[in-house]
Each structure stands twice: as structure tokens, then as C-alpha cells.
Scaffold this active site. Structure first.
Site, mmCIF file in Angstrom:
data_model
loop_
_atom_site.group_PDB
_atom_site.id
_atom_site.type_symbol
_atom_site.label_atom_id
_atom_site.label_comp_id
_atom_site.label_asym_id
_atom_site.label_seq_id
_atom_site.Cartn_x
_atom_site.Cartn_y
_atom_site.Cartn_z
ATOM 1 N N SER A 1 0.832 -1.198 0.000
ATOM 2 C CA SER A 1 0.000 0.000 0.000
ATOM 3 C C SER A 1 0.869 1.252 0.000
ATOM 4 O O SER A 1 2.079 1.172 0.204
ATOM 5 C CB SER A 1 -0.906 0.013 1.230
ATOM 6 O OG SER A 1 -0.165 0.474 2.337
ATOM 7 N N LYS A 2 0.218 2.392 -0.213
ATOM 8 C CA LYS A 2 1.011 3.623 -0.283
ATOM 9 C C LYS A 2 1.652 3.983 1.065
ATOM 10 O O LYS A 2 2.630 4.694 1.121
ATOM 11 C CB LYS A 2 0.179 4.772 -0.838
ATOM 12 C CG LYS A 2 -1.014 5.165 -0.023
ATOM 13 C CD LYS A 2 -1.707 6.343 -0.688
ATOM 14 C CE LYS A 2 -2.781 6.902 0.211
ATOM 15 N NZ LYS A 2 -3.425 8.081 -0.338
ATOM 16 N N ARG A 3 1.063 3.476 2.128
ATOM 17 C CA ARG A 3 1.633 3.762 3.463
ATOM 18 C C ARG A 3 2.812 2.839 3.789
ATOM 19 O O ARG A 3 3.523 3.060 4.758
ATOM 20 C CB ARG A 3 0.579 3.590 4.559
ATOM 21 C CG ARG A 3 -0.659 4.398 4.327
ATOM 22 C CD ARG A 3 -0.642 5.693 5.134
ATOM 23 N NE ARG A 3 -1.732 6.534 4.687
ATOM 24 C CZ ARG A 3 -1.603 7.768 4.230
ATOM 25 N NH1 ARG A 3 -0.408 8.325 4.166
ATOM 26 N NH2 ARG A 3 -2.634 8.467 3.839
ATOM 27 N N ASP A 4 2.953 1.767 3.022
ATOM 28 C CA ASP A 4 4.005 0.792 3.334
ATOM 29 C C ASP A 4 5.397 1.381 3.171
ATOM 30 O O ASP A 4 6.346 0.917 3.794
ATOM 31 C CB ASP A 4 3.863 -0.456 2.457
ATOM 32 C CG ASP A 4 2.748 -1.351 2.959
ATOM 33 O OD1 ASP A 4 2.384 -1.194 4.144
ATOM 34 O OD2 ASP A 4 2.240 -2.172 2.190
#
Ligand code: GLU
Length: 500
Positions: free
Chosen positions: A257-260
């Protein structure tokens, strides 16, 4: 075969995730392999999710990777406009066609009413079981429908999913895929604001833009039966579908995900993205010191295999060997160490001047103002020792300024007061020596004085660069100039003495 036309169709809802770049890349490679056309289409029908700057970001990313579209906004082409928001009027007639043929209907339910339904029944689906209990042109009497249409400028339109059928299609990657119509909901195809939804705009544009192959992420697989049905209702041939495997977290568990990026400490976006919201600011691979050609190579192998052990491919080679048949079905684990390995390989084989240009801005940012030729020489000496381009600056500061600190551990092990004179003599000799005589001068001195290389060379290295890690000392001295090396040795001797 008719000429291949593929498209990359991102929605401008923020920075382009690395998974999107891979989708763009596979489309690009497939197009180039068949001398086809690679199209960029901006799917911006959802105005609520539109983020200014996202389209420019997408184009800049593609430009950085060197995978520019043949057609698209800013690139021209005869099938434009290539932004769906500019094609609003085109979609209307197809909606009408679907309504007239009984395959779509007006839906008058308000957002609040639907919300209430969902609250009372979390499994609520707008479909053949519920549609007649809801407010639409199928359930209401004709005069009421006419009245509501008269009163409202814009009314949502839903696709009428037929009952009791199977919708199947052949996916190039997944083979035969089949869905029961009972699984599908009556998707909105035209919203109350007069804008089409993704589903309608996507298939209308794929048809009008003569797209032959749809290559997109796995997350769109479940929408494909809706798309296939619409093609059928409109009497069009669907393109060939290929749904790419998900990119998984480094742990192999779940989608990346983009938060990873923040979580695992590496970028998941090609370029940095600055937002008004702190939590939405992301560092890009470019800013983190990756070369675009290394990432292209890495991404190409993230879900595709050449069928042998070969790993290094230029984009030109990829255009020749890439094939949709060799894409894997299972998710591809995002392995940052592998990305770093590719980057290292590409840095090592990069032209020094090209590398210098790649890190020039970072060098200036670090406060170092040197000529591009000098920077290229630094790159030449440092490139085998880094995984990311800007490590050339971070690990090679001694090329730009005297060391600010020294490897005291090693000094304590190596330093003896009797070396002082030798170091000072060496500094004096270096003060006047021309570059090509550095090696002979150092070695000659060591021999003449009965010393071993291991006696004072480590101390000279630390004096010049502050550390034991670094490229060849003679080459380093030649580049910074012997006179500066001489000054550094004198300065370091004082430090060595203090430490002793
Ligand atoms: N607009 C969709 C996206 O953002 C495109 C999906 C497709 O390629 O059909 O990924």
C-alpha cells in the site's frame, strides 16, 4: 493481427503508486514489441477524488522512466481528448442506448436513502432482488418516472444485470474466467452529477480509442464482467483482457500500500510528492537515489519472467522479449533488496558523466559547488561502492571538503607516535608532487624508510578521507590534489596525537 493499441488509464487521485508504474511499463513494452501504440488516458470522472497536480505527476513519472505515450493529453493523437472530463458529452448517447435497449435504468434513490439501506443491511446490494423495492424507472409507474425525470436535471443511471446468466471471458494471464450474474450489482454508470462512472467511461473510451488489449491491475478483474456485459449490450467486441498480479508487501502478506513506504523505510512512489497534509508526503525513488533504468528492470521482473535466469535487461531488450504469456498469476513480492541490487548494477555500469548529472542537484543541495567534470570523476571512483546514487555524495564527502571527523577506532589501533615524522614528511613530499608521481612518491618513501604499507597507509587514508572505506587512495589524492591531501595529513597528525 490488427495493430496493437493499449492504454494506461490512471485516475489522477494522488501520486502514482509504483504498481501503477508497472502497469504503464507492461503496456508500453507490449505496445513496443508489436510496433503498436501506447496511449495515456486520464480517468478523471470522479471529481470528488480529483487531486490537482496528479496528472502532471503521472506524466513527469513516465518521462523520468522514458516510457512516454504515443497519444495522450499533452502528446496529441487522433482519438482525443484523452481526459475523460473533456469527453463528458460523448458518453451520454451510449447511456441512452443502454436505457433504450432495456439494459440500463434511471435510479432516483438519494445517497441518504441508500446509506440507510446499507446501515440496516450491511450485505445490501442494488440488484435483481432489490431493484423492484427501490426507487427507479423499473419499480415506479411510468407517470411517476416521467415526473421525476422532468423535475431533476440529472438522474443516476444503473446497469441492469440480467438474472441467472454466467458472464465469462478469456483473460490472457488467468485463462477462462467466469462470474455468475448473481454476484454482480447494478452498477451506476451515470452519476447524478451527469458524469459517467469509471465503468461506462472506461469501456466507451476503450472502444472509441480502438484499444485492442486491456492490461491492468488485478483489482479490476471483478469489474470486468460488468464491462463485458456492456460491450455485449452495445454490440461491440471487447478487447483482450490481461489482469496483472498484485504487488505484495515485502513480507509477502497483503497488497503493497502507499503507506508501506513509510512503514518499511523505502519509497513506493517514483517521484516525491508534496501535499498539504504531512501524512500524504512521500519520498520518491528518484529522490532516494534510484536510476530509472534500474527500476524499469526491477519492475519488469516483478510479475513477469523471461523464462530463464537472465536478470539484466535494458528497456530495448525488454521490448523484444516481453510477453503477456510469461506473467505470473500469483502476487509478486516487493523485495527492496532486489531493487537495490538492480540499482547498484546500473550505477556500476553507468557513464560517469551521466551519473554526475543525476546527482548534480543533490550535490549543490549538500552545499558542494564543483564542476560537472570533477563530479564525474568522483562518480567514477565511488560508483562501485554504493547502492543509491546519492550515497556517492554521502559516502564521498571527502572529495568536497576535509574530513569533519575521523575513524578513531582504527586510529587507536594503528597510530604510534613514531609515525608522526613519517606522516609529516609524506605530507611535505605530497605538497609539491605532480599527480602522476603520487604512487611512486608514497611507495618510495615507505620502502626507503623500512616501513610496511600497513603501517602508515591506513593513517594516511583516514587523514585524507576520515574513514577506512573509500576508493583507491592514490586516485583519491590525485583527484582532490596532492596539496590538499598534504594539508589534510598535517591537520590529522594533530588529531592523532591528541587521541593517543
Ligand atoms: N482508472 C483505472 C485506474 O485508476 C483504470 C483501470 C483500467 O485500466 O481499466 O486504475
Amino acid at each position: 493481427m490488427e495493430s496493437v493499441r493499449v492504454r494506461f488509464a490512471p485516475s489522477p487521485t494522488g501520486a502514482l503508486h509504483i504498481g501503477g508504474v508497472r502497469t504503464a511499463l507492461y503496456n508500453y513494452l507490449f505496445a513496443k514489441k508489436y510496433n503498436g501504440t501506447f496511449i495515456l488516458r486520464i480517468e478523471d470522472t470522479d471529481q470528488t477524488r480529483y487531486v490537482p497536480g496528479a496528472e502532471a505527476y503521472i506524466i513527469e513519472s513516465l518521462r523520468w522512466f522514458g516510457i512516454l505515450p504515443d497519444e495522450g493529453p499533452e502528446f496529441g493523437g487522433q482519438y482525443g481528448p484523452y481526459r475523460q472530463s473533456e469527453r463528458k458529452d460523448i458518453y451520454r448517447q451510449y447511456v441512452q442506448q443502454l436505457i433504450d435497449s432495456g439494459n440500463a435504468y434511471y435510479a432516483f434513490d438519494t445517497a441518504d436513502e441508500l446509506e440507510t439501506m446499507r446501515e440496516s443491511d450491511p450485505t445490501f446490494k442494488y440488484d435483481s432482488h432489490t431493484r423492484l423495492k427501490l426507487k427507479n424507472s423499473l419499480s415506479l409507474p411510468p407517470d411517476k418516472v416521467a415526473e421525476l425525470l422532468e423535475k431533476n436535471d440529472h438522474v443516476a443511471v444503473r446497469l441492469k444485470i440480467p438474472e441467472g446468466i454466467n458472464i465469462s471471458f478469456d483473460d490472457i494471464i488467468r485463462g477462462h474466467v467466469s462470474f455468475s450474474s448473481a454476484e454482480l450489482d447494478d452498477k451506476v454508470i451515470l452519476k447524478g452529477d451527469g458524469m459517467p462512472t469509471y465503468h461506462l467511461a472506461n469501456i466507451v473510451d476503450d472502444h472509441l480509442m480502438k484499444i485492442t488489449h486491456v492490461i491492468r491491475g488485478e483489482e479490476w478483474l471483478s469489474s470486468t464482467p460488468h464491462h463485458v456485459l456492456m460491450y455485449r449490450f452495445l454490440g461491440w467486441d471487447p478487447p483482450a483482457f490481461s489482469h496483472l498480479p498484485l504487488i505484495l508487501k515485502p513480507t509477502g502478506q497483503g497488497k503493497l500500500s502507499k503507506r508501506d513506504g513509510a512503514k518499511f523505510g523505502f519509497p513506493v512512489f517514483p517521484l516525491s510528492w508534496d501535499s498539504d497534509h504531512e501524512e500524504d508526503n512521500f519520498t520518491g525513488f528518484r529522490e532516494d537515489g534510484f536510476l530509472p533504468e534500474a527500476l524499469i528492470n526491477f519492475l519488469a521482473l516483478l510479475g513477469w519472467s523471461p523464462g530463464n535466469d537472465e536478470e539484466i535487461f535494458t528497456i530495448k531488450q525488454l521490448c523484444e522479449v516481453f510477453s503477456l504469456d510469461n506473467i505470473v498469476k500469483s502476487g509478486a513480492r516487493f523485495d527492496i533488496d532486489k531493487a537495490l541490487w538492480f540499482n547498484q548494477q546500473y550505477i556500476i555500469h553507468s557513464d560517469d558523466l551521466k551519473l554526475a548529472y543525476a546527482i548534480q542537484d543533490k550535490t549543490i543541495e549538500a552545499g558542494y559547488h564543483v564542476s560537472i567534470e570533477y563530479l564525474a570523476e568522483v562518480c567514477g571512483l565511488m560508483k562501485e561502492r554504493v547502492h543509491k546514487t546519492h550515497e556517492i555524495i554521502a559516502n564521498g564527502r571527502f572529495f568536497f571538503e576535509p574530513p569533519r571527523s575521523y575513524d578513531d577506532e582504527t586510529i587507536k589501533k594503528k597510530y604510534k607516535p613514531e609515525y608522526n615524522d613519517h606522516l609529516v614528511n609524506m605530507a611535505k613530499a605530497l605538497a609539491t608532487v605532480p599527480s602522476e608521481k603520487i604512487e611512486i612518491t608514497i611507495k618510495g618513501y615507505i620502502q626507503d624508510h623500512g616501513l610496511k604499507m600497513g603501517d602508515i597507509m591506513p593513517l594516511m587514508r583516514i587523514a585524507v578521507s576520515g574513514t577506512m572505506q573509500g576508493p583507491d587512495l592514490v586516485k583519491t589524492i590525485a583527484l582532490i590534489q596532492p596539496i590538499h591531501a598534504s594539508e589534510r595529513i598535517i591537520a590529522a597528525v594533530t588529531h592523532f596525537e591528541k587521541l593517543d
